[in-house]
Design a protein around this motif. Sequence first.
Motif, PDB file in Angstrom:
ATOM      1  N   UNK A   1      -0.712   4.730   4.800  1.00 24.66           N
ATOM      2  CA  UNK A   1       0.286   3.809   5.351  1.00 24.66           C
ATOM      3  C   UNK A   1       1.398   4.549   6.071  1.00 24.66           C
ATOM      4  N   UNK A   2       1.586   5.821   5.744  1.00 23.71           N
ATOM      5  CA  UNK A   2       2.585   6.665   6.410  1.00 23.71           C
ATOM      6  C   UNK A   2       1.965   7.472   7.552  1.00 23.71           C
ATOM      7  N   UNK A   3       0.663   7.286   7.785  1.00 29.22           N
ATOM      8  CA  UNK A   3      -0.063   8.010   8.833  1.00 29.22           C
ATOM      9  C   UNK A   3       0.079   9.522   8.637  1.00 29.22           C
ATOM     10  N   UNK A   4       0.050   9.923   7.360  1.00 29.20           N
ATOM     11  CA  UNK A   4       0.198  11.335   7.027  1.00 29.20           C
ATOM     12  C   UNK A   4      -1.185  11.989   7.047  1.00 29.20           C
ATOM     13  N   UNK A   5      -1.642  12.311   8.243  1.00 27.39           N
ATOM     14  CA  UNK A   5      -2.987  12.832   8.413  1.00 27.39           C
ATOM     15  C   UNK A   5      -3.152  14.262   7.895  1.00 27.39           C
TER      16      UNK A   5
ATOM     17  N   UNK B   1       0.828  -1.213   0.000  1.00 27.49           N
ATOM     18  CA  UNK B   1       0.000   0.000   0.000  1.00 27.49           C
ATOM     19  C   UNK B   1       0.858   1.257   0.000  1.00 27.49           C
ATOM     20  N   UNK B   2       2.056   1.159   0.567  1.00 24.47           N
ATOM     21  CA  UNK B   2       2.920   2.347   0.674  1.00 24.47           C
ATOM     22  C   UNK B   2       3.343   2.891  -0.685  1.00 24.47           C
ATOM     23  N   UNK B   3       3.245   2.074  -1.732  1.00 23.41           N
ATOM     24  CA  UNK B   3       3.598   2.532  -3.079  1.00 23.41           C
ATOM     25  C   UNK B   3       2.417   2.456  -4.029  1.00 23.41           C
ATOM     26  N   UNK B   4       1.223   2.194  -3.487  1.00 32.06           N
ATOM     27  CA  UNK B   4       0.061   1.981  -4.342  1.00 32.06           C
ATOM     28  C   UNK B   4      -0.540   3.306  -4.813  1.00 32.06           C
ATOM     29  N   UNK B   5      -0.864   3.401  -6.114  1.00 29.61           N
ATOM     30  CA  UNK B   5      -1.543   4.605  -6.616  1.00 29.61           C
ATOM     31  C   UNK B   5      -3.055   4.532  -6.455  1.00 29.61           C
TER      32      UNK B   5
END
Length: 496
Positions: free
Chosen positions: A103-107, A89-93
């Motif tokens: 996935x990076x919890x970048x809220x 998921x960390x590289x999924x478009x």
Amino acid sequence: MFSCLNYKMLLLCALLITFFGSCKKFLEMPLKDKLPQDNLFSDEQGFMDALTGVYLGMGKTASGADKGLYTHDLTMGMLSVMVNNYPNASTSPLNDGLFANVSKFDYEQVGVKQEIRSIWSSMYNNIANLNNLLTYIDAKEGIFTRDYYYRVKGESIALRALFHFDLARMFGQSPAIGMNERAIPYVRVFSAQATPMVPLGSALDSCIADLIQAKDLLAKADTSKLNGGTSDLFSSYTQNRMNYWATKALLARVYLYKGDVVKAKQMAMEVIGSKKFPLSTSNVAVATASVRDRLFSGELIFSLYSTNLKTNNEALFNVGSGSPLQLPLASKNAIYGTTAPFDWRLSWFDNNSRGTNVPSKYFQDANLPYDLQNIVPLIRISEMYYIVAECENIAGNLSVGANYLNQVRMARGLNPLAPSETQDAVTLSNEISKEYKKEFIQEGQSFFYYKRLNKDLKIETGTTMQVPENAYVFPIPDKENEYNPQRKEVTKILFH
């Protein structure tokens, strides 16, 4: 004041119901085609229509039909990404890169922030709809037939508790460290007037109070048709609604979240003791079965029926181009093991149409019987066994706790744990954690389990991403913070 169940919304519900009108489940009951607010609650059918609209609302969010609330974000989507069910998921478009940022919890990323705001507004929209219904129902008790008054009112109050509880679990602190910290507004009145934030502990107490009231009401309603249909559609397939047993099971979940292990165990034991949701005795999910029951559906206490399920599933795990969300072989082996006897939950993984092995819990096979179609698990009987195991462990009853955990293990084709494998509270707790990781893949509950115990997400999930300190707490939408405690913005948010 805004009308929650306004004409446009109910026409949308009517169109959805009509489109799927060949089926016979509760959410496919025909709605009225003329539903102005003044007349909505003039008869029994209007109340049933209003409740149906809320169940439909659980399958979508304000951000769009492709991101269902309980059929996407809070199950197979965002919450599953957050516990690393899909390391790629960390590289999924997919979803315009939403999962990569989740996935990076970048809220603070725009897309993530918008989706969190959409979850908030969609949940409170559902709550407003329920409060509107509850405003009228007592004065109209005399218009109801059969047990419908108790059913409609009980389910409405239980759903209100469910939505608030999940909001508190997302937007509040972990109960291990933040019971006295402000969490969410608990809204019981349909009004444009603001509702102040309350601490997490207070929100949980309100959930419990609502659920106890709902339980007492639903005890007066027939729950015999949990997974079957009758000529009375409103009493059919109550497994797909907040039925009496689901209310007790949710009480067990809330009590445990609050830390009341005595009452949590009591509620869980009552659900187990009903014997209405027996654990599986064979691998009904295996590919060689004539009909694959991938969800072990007889164990579901509460599941959501959604006609969008196949579309949501295909968009994540069977995409026409690019990579679907996946759990790689090494990760799958680490979770489920590689030695006999093999875990029946390995049947939750299959090759998609392009030959890529993906989580397949929600695949809709061509020969799937109607009773098994379009179902998203929200509460499983296995969780009740886990709750009892944890409560017994806390009480120092290791052998009893291990016995309840082993009953689920054996219902998944595994050998029971030996006494040496659960020799102290720490080892038994670790085994319970392993079970949550196996059982609730694609269902979102693992995130809440880790949060309740304030576990280290990086260690528990094996993610390679940096996990910030605030990973467990969704940010309150900006406009909500701006206007709190008056919450003057509430109706603008709800009906955006």
